[in-house]
Design a protein around this motif. Structure first.
Motif, PDB file in Angstrom:
ATOM      1  N   ALA A 282       0.834  -1.202   0.000  1.00  0.00           N
ATOM      2  CA  ALA A 282       0.000   0.000   0.000  1.00  0.00           C
ATOM      3  C   ALA A 282       0.872   1.256   0.000  1.00  0.00           C
ATOM      4  N   LEU A 283       1.965   1.216   0.760  1.00  0.00           N
ATOM      5  CA  LEU A 283       2.862   2.366   0.826  1.00  0.00           C
ATOM      6  C   LEU A 283       3.493   2.643  -0.531  1.00  0.00           C
ATOM      7  N   PHE A 284       4.009   1.597  -1.180  1.00  0.00           N
ATOM      8  CA  PHE A 284       4.647   1.783  -2.485  1.00  0.00           C
ATOM      9  C   PHE A 284       3.623   2.197  -3.543  1.00  0.00           C
ATOM     10  N   ASP A 285       2.424   1.641  -3.466  1.00  0.00           N
ATOM     11  CA  ASP A 285       1.388   2.035  -4.416  1.00  0.00           C
ATOM     12  C   ASP A 285       1.064   3.516  -4.285  1.00  0.00           C
ATOM     13  N   GLU A 286       1.047   4.009  -3.050  1.00  0.00           N
ATOM     14  CA  GLU A 286       0.772   5.423  -2.819  1.00  0.00           C
ATOM     15  C   GLU A 286       1.940   6.294  -3.273  1.00  0.00           C
ATOM     16  N   LEU A 287       3.134   5.810  -3.048  1.00  0.00           N
ATOM     17  CA  LEU A 287       4.330   6.581  -3.366  1.00  0.00           C
ATOM     18  C   LEU A 287       4.556   6.704  -4.873  1.00  0.00           C
ATOM     19  N   THR A 288       4.258   5.644  -5.594  1.00  0.00           N
ATOM     20  CA  THR A 288       4.660   5.582  -6.998  1.00  0.00           C
ATOM     21  C   THR A 288       3.942   6.583  -7.891  1.00  0.00           C
ATOM     22  N   ASN A 289       2.769   7.060  -7.485  1.00  0.00           N
ATOM     23  CA  ASN A 289       2.018   7.979  -8.358  1.00  0.00           C
ATOM     24  C   ASN A 289       2.147   9.435  -7.934  1.00  0.00           C
ATOM     25  N   LYS A 290       3.253   9.757  -7.261  1.00  0.00           N
ATOM     26  CA  LYS A 290       3.448  11.121  -6.779  1.00  0.00           C
ATOM     27  C   LYS A 290       4.380  11.913  -7.708  1.00  0.00           C
ATOM     28  N   THR A 291       4.187  13.219  -7.703  1.00  0.00           N
ATOM     29  CA  THR A 291       5.039  14.117  -8.491  1.00  0.00           C
ATOM     30  C   THR A 291       6.400  14.283  -7.838  1.00  0.00           C
ATOM     31  N   VAL A 292       6.409  14.327  -6.493  1.00  0.00           N
ATOM     32  CA  VAL A 292       7.648  14.579  -5.771  1.00  0.00           C
ATOM     33  C   VAL A 292       7.556  14.005  -4.361  1.00  0.00           C
ATOM     34  N   CYS A 293       8.688  13.546  -3.858  1.00  0.00           N
ATOM     35  CA  CYS A 293       8.802  13.116  -2.462  1.00  0.00           C
ATOM     36  C   CYS A 293       9.775  14.050  -1.762  1.00  0.00           C
ATOM     37  N   MET A 294       9.436  14.445  -0.531  1.00  0.00           N
ATOM     38  CA  MET A 294      10.308  15.334   0.244  1.00  0.00           C
ATOM     39  C   MET A 294      10.874  14.599   1.455  1.00  0.00           C
ATOM     40  N   ALA A 309      11.669   6.091  -2.423  1.00  0.00           N
ATOM     41  CA  ALA A 309      11.217   6.998  -3.485  1.00  0.00           C
ATOM     42  C   ALA A 309      12.020   6.764  -4.764  1.00  0.00           C
ATOM     43  N   ILE A 310      13.317   6.602  -4.627  1.00  0.00           N
ATOM     44  CA  ILE A 310      14.166   6.338  -5.790  1.00  0.00           C
ATOM     45  C   ILE A 310      13.782   5.012  -6.444  1.00  0.00           C
ATOM     46  N   SER A 311      13.413   4.031  -5.619  1.00  0.00           N
ATOM     47  CA  SER A 311      13.111   2.701  -6.145  1.00  0.00           C
ATOM     48  C   SER A 311      11.888   2.693  -7.061  1.00  0.00           C
ATOM     49  N   VAL A 312      11.002   3.671  -6.903  1.00  0.00           N
ATOM     50  CA  VAL A 312       9.831   3.739  -7.779  1.00  0.00           C
ATOM     51  C   VAL A 312       9.920   4.933  -8.740  1.00  0.00           C
ATOM     52  N   GLY A 313      11.093   5.534  -8.840  1.00  0.00           N
ATOM     53  CA  GLY A 313      11.313   6.590  -9.823  1.00  0.00           C
ATOM     54  C   GLY A 313      10.571   7.873  -9.558  1.00  0.00           C
ATOM     55  N   VAL A 314      10.462   8.253  -8.285  1.00  0.00           N
ATOM     56  CA  VAL A 314       9.799   9.511  -7.930  1.00  0.00           C
ATOM     57  C   VAL A 314      10.864  10.584  -7.685  1.00  0.00           C
TER      58      VAL A 314
END
Length: 565
Positions: A282-294, A309-314
């Protein structure tokens, strides 16, 4: 006895966050490597508590033969050993090394390693002196754990410096090994940015003490960026997801964050609060569709969140005060740093001084999200060559000197190592402490730890109050004696193969002496186990140990004569 790496952790899976997640991925990596290398070695996890592991986490462990046992930790080391050691013996598990995680399970690994006279290793995850809210007791506890470990695996370059600093004046810094976690491989990741502008920040969040994670700084910066960027942010349905809030204060925290964002955006802003979750999917699914991670930590030993974040290309806005930033700089240099959006975050919690730099990076990503996404995917592709779990496992095996398990030793090598071990015993009075060294090579692996087994027989045999074969301590001695005997057989086999046929008569007496030594060991086994009970007094035991001592010395003499012929 199944030779095993014993890993101590809080629970299995990602239930308690970063350290347990790291432990889960590490154990999976080690088990996979053991399968690929065909090593006769297993991974056993002893957990402080039974977990609420997900089905996938349980199945992953079962498929690789990773055994997990819940044994609540006792602060009394002796009591803890009295639970774990008999259990391992009864389960026919022979530890070759123990592994703990910092102050959480490090002392437990050290205590059990002392019993077996094997190497304890500890992973250094956090520099407590860098976290002002940690008290002196925790700091001292961490120092003691690291200083009593044989190998300290420091997670990333920042913690490598921390570990060396802690050990200065106490141990050689060569016992510190830098190790990095690997990038998690996802089956599918987004290759294009989302149409809206969605940001995320995550980690264990405590808004009452935010000086380290700087969640409030992320919220304020996001609000300010919404205010200043009408076309690239404000008109793209901006939202910020905050993952890791305390579930008990979730509603109050959301109200606080909404008010903070509104103050800086001068309008209402969408803030989506999540409590901490151990559902990695669930965490990765939420992370992967983001424009940016801080990731804006004022200090972070490594930053598993940034690596996720790097692992899903964010695209990642990251504090320069993190071990991950330093690791990327070390491995990729400018080509890696150029794909990040670094910021300098102060440690005093001053939002106003840090906010402009973060807003600038948010504006840069928002102005060209396709370029930011391309940079993030490029960083992932290059970094995964260095930060992958196979490399992590290989570093672990190398740091504990376990790579010898796959080396091709000749008979001469086996005999030379056997001689060194036998000398460790026979140069020492049988009443003195013997320090063992691990041996596990090809057919000679059965010797396991010659000096250690000899000492085990000495110590455990004296505890016999009655002869009962099922007693764990009795089982310990029987296994130790059996491995010494089988080890002598392996030495004899190597001697026979090494002796030239045309010189057989010259060395025949050596083989005969070795045969007698093996018979002597067999006699001692029978003496102790078939004539046990109340008749096994101290004098007879001393005589048996003396016979064993003599037999091993004769083995050593035979080998030395052959090696130096």
């Amino acid at each position: 006895m199944k030779k095993s790496i014993i890993v101590f952790s809080s629970s299995w899976g990602s239930r308690h966050g970063g350290i347990d997640s790291f432990n889960y991925d590490l154990c999976i990596a080690l088990a996979n490597l053991l399968v690929s290398r065909n090593w006769d070695l297993s991974v056993v996890c002893i957990l402080n508590e039974a977990g609420n592991s997900t089905g996938n986490e349980m199945r992953a462990a079962d498929s690789l033969g990773i055994k997990r046992y819940a044994m609540p930790y006792s602060n009394d080391s002796e009591s803890d050993r009295e639970v774990i050691v008999p259990f391992l013996s009864g389960s026919k598990i022979m530890p070759v090394c123990t592994v703990g995680h910092d102050v959480h399970t490090g002392q437990r690994a050290i205590d059990i390693a002392k019993h077996y006279n094997i190497l304890p290793a500890v992973f250094h995850h956090m520099n407590y002196r860098a976290y002002k809210y940690k008290n002196e007791k925790s700091i001292k506890q961490q120092e003691n754990v690291l200083r009593n470990s044989a190998v300290v695996f420091a997670v990333g370059p920042t913690l490598e410096d921390s570990a060396k600093s802690i050990l200065t004046g106490f141990k050689n810094e060569e016992c510190v090994r830098r190790i990095e976690p690997g990038i998690t491989i996802r089956k599918s990741i987004a290759i294009s940015p989302p149409p809206n502008f969605s940001a995320i920040t995550l980690g264990r969040v405590n808004l009452e003490n935010d000086l380290v994670k700087q969640i409030k700084l992320a919220v304020a910066s996001f609000g300010k960026a919404v205010l200043e960027e009408q076309y690239s942010i404000r008109e793209k349905e901006p939202s910020l997801t905050v993952i890791g809030l305390n579930s008990n204060t979730l509603e109050a925290d959301q109200t606080s964050l909404l008010e903070l964002a509104k103050n800086y955006a001068e309008r209402s802003v969408s803030i989506c609060p999540w409590p901490y979750t151990n559902d990695r999917k669930a965490l990765f699914d939420e992370l992967t569709n983001k424009t940016v991670c801080m990731v804006l930590s004022s200090y972070e030993g490594f930053s598993l969140v940034g690596l996720e974040a790097i692992s899903v290309g964010v695209p990642l806005i990251i504090s320069q005060n993190t071990g991950l930033y330093r690791a990327i700089d070390k491995y990729l240099g400018g080509s890696g740093i150029g794909c990040l959006y670094p910021v300098d975050v102060s440690a005093d919690g001053s939002i106003e001084s840090d906010l402009p730099g973060i807003v600038t990076q948010l504006r840069k990503i928002a102005s060209d999200p396709n370029k930011a996404k391309k940079n993030a995917l490029h960083l992932r592709e290059n970094l995964i060559q260095h930060l992958n779990w196979e490399n992590t496992g290989n570093t672990f095996f190398s740091g504990l000197n376990l790579n010898y398990l796959e080396e091709d030793y000749s008979d001469a090598d086996i005999l030379a190592i056997a001689l060194d071990q036998i000398k460790r015993i026979t140069r020492t009075n049988k009443e003195e402490q013997i320090v063992g060294a691990l041996i596990q090579i090809e057919d000679y692996r059965v010797i396991q730890n010659l000096a250690q087994n000899y000492q085990l027989v000495k110590e455990r045999s004296r505890d016999f109050s009655a002869y009962r074969r099922e007693e764990p301590r009795t089982s310990d001695v029987k296994n130790a004696l059996q491995e010494i005997q089988e080890g002598a057989d392996a030495v004899r086999s190597s001697l026979s193969r090494l002796t030239p046929k045309d010189e057989g008569s010259r060395y025949e007496r050596y083989c005969d002496l070795l045969t007698e030594s093996v018979k002597e060991l067999d006699m001692i086994v029978n003496f102790i186990y078939n004539r046990g009970g109340s008749s096994l007094n101290a004098e007879r035991l001393d005589n048996s140990l003396g016979d064993m001592h003599f037999a091993l010395r004769e083995c050593g003499g035979i080998i030395e004569n052959l090696i130096h012929r």
